[in-house]
Design a protein around this motif. Structure first.
Motif, PDB file in Angstrom:
ATOM      1  N   TRP A   1     -28.762 -61.949 -33.210  1.00 37.33           N
ATOM      2  CA  TRP A   1     -27.570 -61.464 -33.915  1.00 37.33           C
ATOM      3  C   TRP A   1     -28.036 -60.583 -35.061  1.00 37.33           C
ATOM      4  O   TRP A   1     -29.057 -60.870 -35.687  1.00 37.33           O
ATOM      5  N   PRO A   2     -27.366 -59.477 -35.384  1.00 37.88           N
ATOM      6  CA  PRO A   2     -26.096 -58.981 -34.832  1.00 37.88           C
ATOM      7  C   PRO A   2     -26.254 -58.132 -33.583  1.00 37.88           C
ATOM      8  O   PRO A   2     -25.271 -57.797 -32.945  1.00 37.88           O
ATOM      9  N   GLY A   3     -27.498 -57.753 -33.264  1.00 37.43           N
ATOM     10  CA  GLY A   3     -27.711 -56.938 -32.080  1.00 37.43           C
ATOM     11  C   GLY A   3     -27.828 -57.784 -30.824  1.00 37.43           C
ATOM     12  O   GLY A   3     -27.590 -58.987 -30.840  1.00 37.43           O
ATOM     13  N   CYS A   4     -28.187 -57.136 -29.743  1.00 32.55           N
ATOM     14  CA  CYS A   4     -28.357 -57.816 -28.458  1.00 32.55           C
ATOM     15  C   CYS A   4     -29.739 -57.453 -27.942  1.00 32.55           C
ATOM     16  O   CYS A   4     -29.986 -56.302 -27.573  1.00 32.55           O
ATOM     17  N   TYR A   5     -30.637 -58.431 -27.987  1.00 33.67           N
ATOM     18  CA  TYR A   5     -32.041 -58.182 -27.655  1.00 33.67           C
ATOM     19  C   TYR A   5     -32.599 -57.056 -28.528  1.00 33.67           C
ATOM     20  O   TYR A   5     -33.330 -56.183 -28.093  1.00 33.67           O
ATOM     21  N   GLY A   6     -32.195 -57.094 -29.796  1.00 37.43           N
ATOM     22  CA  GLY A   6     -32.695 -56.133 -30.763  1.00 37.43           C
ATOM     23  C   GLY A   6     -32.031 -54.772 -30.719  1.00 37.43           C
ATOM     24  O   GLY A   6     -32.455 -53.859 -31.441  1.00 37.43           O
TER      25      GLY A   6
ATOM     26  N   PRO B   1     -29.282 -53.732 -23.660  1.00 35.27           N
ATOM     27  CA  PRO B   1     -30.383 -52.941 -23.091  1.00 35.27           C
ATOM     28  C   PRO B   1     -30.557 -53.228 -21.598  1.00 35.27           C
ATOM     29  O   PRO B   1     -29.846 -54.052 -21.016  1.00 35.27           O
ATOM     30  N   ASP B   2     -31.546 -52.577 -21.002  1.00 31.76           N
ATOM     31  CA  ASP B   2     -31.859 -52.884 -19.604  1.00 31.76           C
ATOM     32  C   ASP B   2     -32.714 -54.151 -19.542  1.00 31.76           C
ATOM     33  O   ASP B   2     -33.173 -54.670 -20.568  1.00 31.76           O
ATOM     34  N   ALA B   3     -32.928 -54.639 -18.348  1.00 29.53           N
ATOM     35  CA  ALA B   3     -33.624 -55.914 -18.158  1.00 29.53           C
ATOM     36  C   ALA B   3     -35.050 -55.868 -18.695  1.00 29.53           C
ATOM     37  O   ALA B   3     -35.550 -56.854 -19.252  1.00 29.53           O
ATOM     38  N   GLU B   4     -35.722 -54.737 -18.561  1.00 25.43           N
ATOM     39  CA  GLU B   4     -37.115 -54.633 -19.000  1.00 25.43           C
ATOM     40  C   GLU B   4     -37.221 -54.769 -20.518  1.00 25.43           C
ATOM     41  O   GLU B   4     -38.069 -55.511 -21.032  1.00 25.43           O
ATOM     42  N   ARG B   5     -36.361 -54.073 -21.245  1.00 31.90           N
ATOM     43  CA  ARG B   5     -36.385 -54.165 -22.701  1.00 31.90           C
ATOM     44  C   ARG B   5     -35.950 -55.546 -23.177  1.00 31.90           C
ATOM     45  O   ARG B   5     -36.487 -56.068 -24.159  1.00 31.90           O
ATOM     46  N   ALA B   6     -34.981 -56.132 -22.472  1.00 30.33           N
ATOM     47  CA  ALA B   6     -34.547 -57.480 -22.829  1.00 30.33           C
ATOM     48  C   ALA B   6     -35.678 -58.480 -22.641  1.00 30.33           C
ATOM     49  O   ALA B   6     -35.895 -59.359 -23.480  1.00 30.33           O
ATOM     50  N   MET B   7     -36.422 -58.371 -21.553  1.00 30.12           N
ATOM     51  CA  MET B   7     -37.540 -59.279 -21.300  1.00 30.12           C
ATOM     52  C   MET B   7     -38.633 -59.116 -22.338  1.00 30.12           C
ATOM     53  O   MET B   7     -39.230 -60.100 -22.800  1.00 30.12           O
ATOM     54  N   ALA B   8     -38.868 -57.874 -22.768  1.00 26.10           N
ATOM     55  CA  ALA B   8     -39.892 -57.642 -23.795  1.00 26.10           C
ATOM     56  C   ALA B   8     -39.481 -58.255 -25.128  1.00 26.10           C
ATOM     57  O   ALA B   8     -40.326 -58.727 -25.889  1.00 26.10           O
ATOM     58  N   HIS B   9     -38.189 -58.259 -25.422  1.00 22.73           N
ATOM     59  CA  HIS B   9     -37.705 -58.804 -26.693  1.00 22.73           C
ATOM     60  C   HIS B   9     -37.645 -60.326 -26.672  1.00 22.73           C
ATOM     61  O   HIS B   9     -38.098 -60.986 -27.615  1.00 22.73           O
TER      62      HIS B   9
ATOM     63  N   ASP C   1     -37.959 -65.614 -22.992  1.00 21.05           N
ATOM     64  CA  ASP C   1     -37.424 -66.927 -22.626  1.00 21.05           C
ATOM     65  C   ASP C   1     -35.911 -66.925 -22.434  1.00 21.05           C
ATOM     66  O   ASP C   1     -35.307 -67.965 -22.177  1.00 21.05           O
ATOM     67  N   ALA C   2     -35.267 -65.749 -22.570  1.00 22.12           N
ATOM     68  CA  ALA C   2     -33.811 -65.643 -22.418  1.00 22.12           C
ATOM     69  C   ALA C   2     -33.503 -64.476 -21.482  1.00 22.12           C
ATOM     70  O   ALA C   2     -33.241 -63.361 -21.937  1.00 22.12           O
ATOM     71  N   PRO C   3     -33.531 -64.713 -20.162  1.00 21.30           N
ATOM     72  CA  PRO C   3     -33.289 -63.636 -19.189  1.00 21.30           C
ATOM     73  C   PRO C   3     -31.919 -62.992 -19.403  1.00 21.30           C
ATOM     74  O   PRO C   3     -30.935 -63.662 -19.720  1.00 21.30           O
ATOM     75  N   LEU C   4     -31.876 -61.690 -19.250  1.00 17.52           N
ATOM     76  CA  LEU C   4     -30.644 -60.930 -19.458  1.00 17.52           C
ATOM     77  C   LEU C   4     -29.642 -61.185 -18.337  1.00 17.52           C
ATOM     78  O   LEU C   4     -29.980 -61.092 -17.151  1.00 17.52           O
ATOM     79  N   GLU C   5     -28.399 -61.541 -18.709  1.00 20.96           N
ATOM     80  CA  GLU C   5     -27.261 -61.555 -17.792  1.00 20.96           C
ATOM     81  C   GLU C   5     -26.304 -60.497 -18.303  1.00 20.96           C
ATOM     82  O   GLU C   5     -25.615 -60.701 -19.313  1.00 20.96           O
ATOM     83  N   VAL C   6     -26.268 -59.379 -17.614  1.00 22.86           N
ATOM     84  CA  VAL C   6     -25.607 -58.179 -18.131  1.00 22.86           C
ATOM     85  C   VAL C   6     -24.140 -58.437 -18.465  1.00 22.86           C
ATOM     86  O   VAL C   6     -23.660 -58.063 -19.550  1.00 22.86           O
TER      87      VAL C   6
ATOM     88  N   LYS D   1     -22.491 -61.244 -19.198  1.00 26.50           N
ATOM     89  CA  LYS D   1     -22.326 -62.115 -20.359  1.00 26.50           C
ATOM     90  C   LYS D   1     -22.754 -61.420 -21.645  1.00 26.50           C
ATOM     91  O   LYS D   1     -22.143 -61.603 -22.701  1.00 26.50           O
ATOM     92  N   ALA D   2     -23.804 -60.609 -21.564  1.00 25.71           N
ATOM     93  CA  ALA D   2     -24.253 -59.883 -22.754  1.00 25.71           C
ATOM     94  C   ALA D   2     -23.183 -58.900 -23.226  1.00 25.71           C
ATOM     95  O   ALA D   2     -22.908 -58.784 -24.433  1.00 25.71           O
ATOM     96  N   TRP D   3     -22.549 -58.194 -22.279  1.00 26.65           N
ATOM     97  CA  TRP D   3     -21.513 -57.240 -22.662  1.00 26.65           C
ATOM     98  C   TRP D   3     -20.271 -57.940 -23.203  1.00 26.65           C
ATOM     99  O   TRP D   3     -19.634 -57.455 -24.140  1.00 26.65           O
ATOM    100  N   VAL D   4     -19.922 -59.088 -22.627  1.00 26.69           N
ATOM    101  CA  VAL D   4     -18.791 -59.842 -23.149  1.00 26.69           C
ATOM    102  C   VAL D   4     -19.046 -60.236 -24.593  1.00 26.69           C
ATOM    103  O   VAL D   4     -18.166 -60.091 -25.465  1.00 26.69           O
ATOM    104  N   GLU D   5     -20.246 -60.729 -24.872  1.00 26.25           N
ATOM    105  CA  GLU D   5     -20.587 -61.129 -26.237  1.00 26.25           C
ATOM    106  C   GLU D   5     -20.564 -59.936 -27.187  1.00 26.25           C
ATOM    107  O   GLU D   5     -20.057 -60.032 -28.313  1.00 26.25           O
ATOM    108  N   MET D   6     -21.085 -58.788 -26.745  1.00 28.86           N
ATOM    109  CA  MET D   6     -21.107 -57.616 -27.613  1.00 28.86           C
ATOM    110  C   MET D   6     -19.705 -57.052 -27.839  1.00 28.86           C
ATOM    111  O   MET D   6     -19.401 -56.567 -28.931  1.00 28.86           O
ATOM    112  N   ILE D   7     -18.848 -57.103 -26.832  1.00 29.92           N
ATOM    113  CA  ILE D   7     -17.460 -56.666 -27.026  1.00 29.92           C
ATOM    114  C   ILE D   7     -16.804 -57.509 -28.109  1.00 29.92           C
ATOM    115  O   ILE D   7     -16.086 -56.990 -28.980  1.00 29.92           O
ATOM    116  N   HIS D   8     -17.059 -58.821 -28.078  1.00 30.85           N
ATOM    117  CA  HIS D   8     -16.521 -59.698 -29.115  1.00 30.85           C
ATOM    118  C   HIS D   8     -17.028 -59.274 -30.492  1.00 30.85           C
ATOM    119  O   HIS D   8     -16.274 -59.226 -31.465  1.00 30.85           O
TER     120      HIS D   8
END
Length: 350
Positions: free
Chosen positions: A45-50, A55-63, A66-71, A73-80
């Motif tokens: 927080w406040p960003g999403c995987y920094g 971001p895409d799956a590769e950048r999310a994994m680098a950040h 231990d928290a695999p990206l679910e696109v 759910k991530a967008w739902v959280e960011m819209i909120h």
């Protein structure tokens, strides 16, 4: 009142009313986020995987490996987060626009400042919701904080309408009575219980209604279900309580609904003779009935997403209607000499 001040007040009135509607939307988006299990769609927080966007799956994994990206759910959280941030900007705009009027008698500057303070606390709760991994205490307080923002927007709008009409707020108004206080306390308790049910995933802990799992008084663990000082666990997604504790939470919510209904009924009976209040009290009881039915339907239909959102919308409507009824009651004319209430003729015969 000069043209500039009048224009500023019209803008403040419009923005405060927009705030009421927009806050209701933000609350529903927050509940939608929770119902689709997207509360931890972004592990930071406040960003999403920094990032400020998903971001895409590769950048999310680098950040956060231990928290695999679910696109989704991530967008739902960011819209909120986006809509909540927009709401914060609206609060700041109201504060800036009202700054020049703050010294005028009757201007609700204190309500504006309180609104900013609560929205900042809400932002902190939003961060804690993620960093404390959906800890039920924080999730419940986050919901109550959203409703507090809603109430403050409504109160600000009503106070601005009074100020625009030339009322400096010095006229005597009714003082809060124990019955109004009880109704508000019962509603607050029921809202907190609803948040506690949701944050502990106890919405379908009971099968059937009015019985629970085929029993009028099933096995329940009240001490565990309402243990408010437990330590922060690693992750509360889908809950950590055992079945009997969740049943206790669900039963507590049902008992709270019954108590709230009796409290609102007592309030309606007490003030039904006041023509100015009757439409608001009637609407309040009607919405309570619908809300009760939605709660039962959620249990019987196993908590479908659309029905759970309607149940939340019903809670928002109850909050708004009780606040509006209270406002109408307080604004009823008071005879300064006798201290007794006078019901305006225009409301009785209009």
């Amino acid at each position: 009142m000069g043209e500039e001040v009048a224009g500023r007040l019209r803008l403040l009135l419009s923005l405060s009313l927009i705030g009421v509607v927009f806050t209701s939307v933000v609350i529903l988006v927050g509940v939608w986020t929770r119902l689709v299990d997207a509360g931890l769609g972004c592990p930071d927080w406040p960003g999403c995987y920094g990032r400020l966007v998903v971001p895409d799956a590769e950048r999310a994994m680098a950040h956060s490996p231990d928290a695999p990206l679910e696109v989704f759910k991530a967008w739902v959280e960011m819209i909120h987060r986006y809509v909540a941030s927009a709401l914060g900007l609206l609060v700041i705009a109201l504060l800036v626009l009202g700054a020049r009027l703050r010294r005028r008698p009757g201007y609700p500057w204190g309500v504006s400042v309180a609104l900013l303070a609560v929205i900042l606390v809400q932002g902190a709760f939003g961060a804690f919701t993620v960093t404390l991994k959906l800890w039920p205490q924080v999730v419940t307080l986050h919901l109550l904080g959203g409703l507090a923002v809603l109430l403050l927007f409504l109160w600000l709008h009503l106070r601005l309408r009074r100020f625009t009409a030339g009322d400096d707020g010095r006229a005597p108004r009714r003082r809060l009575t124990p019955l109004w206080g009880l109704a508000m306390l019962l509603l607050l308790l029921q809202l907190a219980l609803g948040g506690w049910v949701s944050s502990n995933y106890a919405g379908i802990a009971c099968q059937g209604f009015p019985t629970c799992n085929g029993q009028w008084w099933p096995a329940m663990d009240w001490s565990e279900g309402f243990h408010l000082t437990q330590t922060v666990g690693p992750n509360y997604l889908h809950g950590q309580l055992h079945a009997d504790a969740r049943v206790a939470i669900q039963q507590g919510h049902r008992l709270g609904a019954l108590a709230l209904g009796l409290g609102l009924l007592a309030l309606a009976i007490r003030h039904w003779q006041e023509a100015r209040l009757r439409p608001w009290l009637g609407a309040l009881m009607a919405v309570y009935g619908v809300q009760f039915g939605l709660g039962v339907a959620n249990v019987l239909l196993w908590l479908p997403l659309w029905l759970a959102l309607l149940h939340t919308a019903g809670a928002v409507a109850l909050v708004l209607l009780l606040a509006l009824a209270l406002w109408q009651w307080r604004e009823s004319a008071v005879d300064v000499k006798t201290g007794t209430t006078r019901v305006d003729k225009e409301w009785v015969h209009g």
